[in-house]
Scaffold this motif. Structure first.
Motif, PDB file in Angstrom:
ATOM      1  N   ALA A  88       0.833  -1.201   0.000  1.00  0.00           N
ATOM      2  CA  ALA A  88       0.000   0.000   0.000  1.00  0.00           C
ATOM      3  C   ALA A  88       0.869   1.253   0.000  1.00  0.00           C
ATOM      4  CB  ALA A  88      -0.923  -0.007   1.220  1.00  0.00           C
ATOM      5  N   PHE A  89       1.988   1.201   0.724  1.00  0.00           N
ATOM      6  CA  PHE A  89       2.918   2.338   0.748  1.00  0.00           C
ATOM      7  C   PHE A  89       3.480   2.556  -0.652  1.00  0.00           C
ATOM      8  CE2 PHE A  89       6.453   5.010   1.570  1.00  0.00           C
ATOM      9  CZ  PHE A  89       6.326   5.544   2.840  1.00  0.00           C
ATOM     10  N   ASN A  90       3.889   1.467  -1.314  1.00  0.00           N
ATOM     11  CA  ASN A  90       4.429   1.563  -2.673  1.00  0.00           C
ATOM     12  C   ASN A  90       3.412   2.167  -3.627  1.00  0.00           C
ATOM     13  OD1 ASN A  90       7.162   0.696  -2.857  1.00  0.00           O
ATOM     14  ND2 ASN A  90       6.518  -1.394  -2.420  1.00  0.00           N
ATOM     15  N   SER A  91       2.153   1.731  -3.505  1.00  0.00           N
ATOM     16  CA  SER A  91       1.100   2.245  -4.379  1.00  0.00           C
ATOM     17  C   SER A  91       0.902   3.745  -4.171  1.00  0.00           C
ATOM     18  CB  SER A  91      -0.215   1.512  -4.114  1.00  0.00           C
ATOM     19  OG  SER A  91      -0.103   0.142  -4.452  1.00  0.00           O
ATOM     20  N   ALA A  92       0.898   4.170  -2.903  1.00  0.00           N
ATOM     21  CA  ALA A  92       0.743   5.594  -2.606  1.00  0.00           C
ATOM     22  C   ALA A  92       1.909   6.393  -3.180  1.00  0.00           C
ATOM     23  CB  ALA A  92       0.653   5.803  -1.095  1.00  0.00           C
ATOM     24  N   LEU A  93       3.104   5.829  -3.076  1.00  0.00           N
ATOM     25  CA  LEU A  93       4.296   6.490  -3.601  1.00  0.00           C
ATOM     26  C   LEU A  93       4.189   6.672  -5.109  1.00  0.00           C
ATOM     27  CD1 LEU A  93       7.087   7.595  -2.841  1.00  0.00           C
ATOM     28  CD2 LEU A  93       7.994   5.280  -3.077  1.00  0.00           C
ATOM     29  N   GLU A  94       3.754   5.638  -5.790  1.00  0.00           N
ATOM     30  CA  GLU A  94       3.620   5.695  -7.252  1.00  0.00           C
ATOM     31  C   GLU A  94       2.537   6.678  -7.689  1.00  0.00           C
ATOM     32  OE1 GLU A  94       2.862   1.703  -8.378  1.00  0.00           O
ATOM     33  OE2 GLU A  94       4.898   0.992  -7.944  1.00  0.00           O
ATOM     34  N   GLU A  95       1.505   6.846  -6.845  1.00  0.00           N
ATOM     35  CA  GLU A  95       0.401   7.730  -7.185  1.00  0.00           C
ATOM     36  C   GLU A  95       0.612   9.156  -6.681  1.00  0.00           C
ATOM     37  OE1 GLU A  95      -3.004   5.813  -5.535  1.00  0.00           O
ATOM     38  OE2 GLU A  95      -2.683   3.966  -6.692  1.00  0.00           O
ATOM     39  N   GLY A  96       1.750   9.402  -6.027  1.00  0.00           N
ATOM     40  CA  GLY A  96       2.053  10.745  -5.547  1.00  0.00           C
ATOM     41  C   GLY A  96       1.341  11.128  -4.272  1.00  0.00           C
ATOM     42  N   ARG A  97       0.839  10.148  -3.519  1.00  0.00           N
ATOM     43  CA  ARG A  97       0.167  10.425  -2.244  1.00  0.00           C
ATOM     44  C   ARG A  97       1.159  10.338  -1.094  1.00  0.00           C
ATOM     45  NH1 ARG A  97      -2.847   6.562  -0.969  1.00  0.00           N
ATOM     46  NH2 ARG A  97      -2.749   5.102  -2.710  1.00  0.00           N
ATOM     47  N   ASP A  98       0.735  10.788   0.100  1.00  0.00           N
ATOM     48  CA  ASP A  98       1.667  10.886   1.219  1.00  0.00           C
ATOM     49  C   ASP A  98       1.887   9.581   1.985  1.00  0.00           C
ATOM     50  OD1 ASP A  98      -0.627  10.583   2.758  1.00  0.00           O
ATOM     51  OD2 ASP A  98      -0.720  12.696   3.324  1.00  0.00           O
ATOM     52  N   ALA A  99       1.046   8.571   1.751  1.00  0.00           N
ATOM     53  CA  ALA A  99       1.208   7.235   2.338  1.00  0.00           C
ATOM     54  C   ALA A  99       1.095   7.210   3.863  1.00  0.00           C
ATOM     55  CB  ALA A  99       2.552   6.625   1.914  1.00  0.00           C
TER      56      ALA A  99
END
Length: 243
Positions: free
Chosen positions: A135-146
């Motif tokens: 989930a952290f990786n996905s947020a990183l790829e989408e430009g979110r703060d995770a």
């Protein structure tokens, strides 16, 4: 959740209103302990709010001990008996120095939690931690703060200790203890912010690997390094912070 219970008239307070609506349903018994909340998408549709508003509301509910979220499974209402008596409220983290002080406290507690998790973790615990990392990786790829994935990773480690006191403590602190809001004011460019999040992700991977390998000392060291790095980054931004 019943959308008719919420009036969305104040854009600045949508998350607060969503929290109020949810807690009222829990208090009234319409949502009972163990009930699963609707998905983010369903809440967004029902209440006409953004994903950011939903995530902020869930974070506030976690911080108040009303719900618990497990990646890949869902968000569930907690029994009243699991609501922590010890509570760190957002108001107690109003300054950078207070956030640094909380990180020092977390170092002392979570370092040992990681060590215990390395001894006691189950296959299910490892699966949950891996989902948090994904989930952290996905947020990183989408430009979110995770932030949510970050907090869930630390909650997963608390659960892996098989000691409810660590779990209660993480519930009491909530996602608000992740110092991303403070960091966002320090990191002035998107590339700088992305580099910071990649470092955090790498530190999480090191903690996970040590726990998976049941290497107690490596788990202890990896968690200490992770939280100490966050503390030092904040200290450098505050010349008046204690050394």
């Amino acid at each position: 959740m019943d959308a008719t219970t919420l009036s969305l008239k104040k854009p600045g307070g949508l998350a607060v209103q969503l929290v109020h609506a949810t807690t009222e349903q829990i208090r009234s018994g319409r949502l009972k302990a163990g009930d699963k909340l609707p998905t983010e998408a369903a809440i967004m549709k029902d209440f006409g709010v953004s994903r950011t508003v939903v995530r902020e509301a869930i974070s506030r509910l976690q911080a108040s001990g009303w719900v618990d979220t497990r990646h890949g499974i869902g968000t569930f209402v907690l029994p009243k008996s699991e609501h922590p008596s010890f509570r760190i409220s957002p108001e107690q983290m109003g300054t950078l120095r207070e956030v640094i002080a909380l990180l020092e406290f977390r170092i002392s507690v979570e370092t040992e939690a990681a060590a215990l998790a390395a001894v006691r973790r189950t296959p299910d615990d490892l699966s949950e931690l891996r989902l948090s990392l994904q989930a952290f990786n996905s947020a990183l790829e989408e430009g979110r703060d995770a932030v949510m994935a970050d907090h869930q990773f630390h909650q997963g480690i608390a659960r892996a200790t098989q000691n409810h006191h660590f779990v209660d403590l993480m519930h009491s602190m909530g996602a608000g203890v992740i110092p991303r809001a403070r960091i966002s004011g320090i990191l002035t460019t998107d590339p700088e912010r992305q580099n910071y999040l990649r470092r955090v992700n790498q530190e999480h991977e090191s903690i996970y690997n040590a726990i998976a390998d049941q290497d107690v000392e490596a788990a202890r060291a990896a968690m200490r390094t992770h939280l100490a790095n966050s503390r030092e980054r904040l200290r450098k931004s505050d010349p008046d912070s204690p050394g």
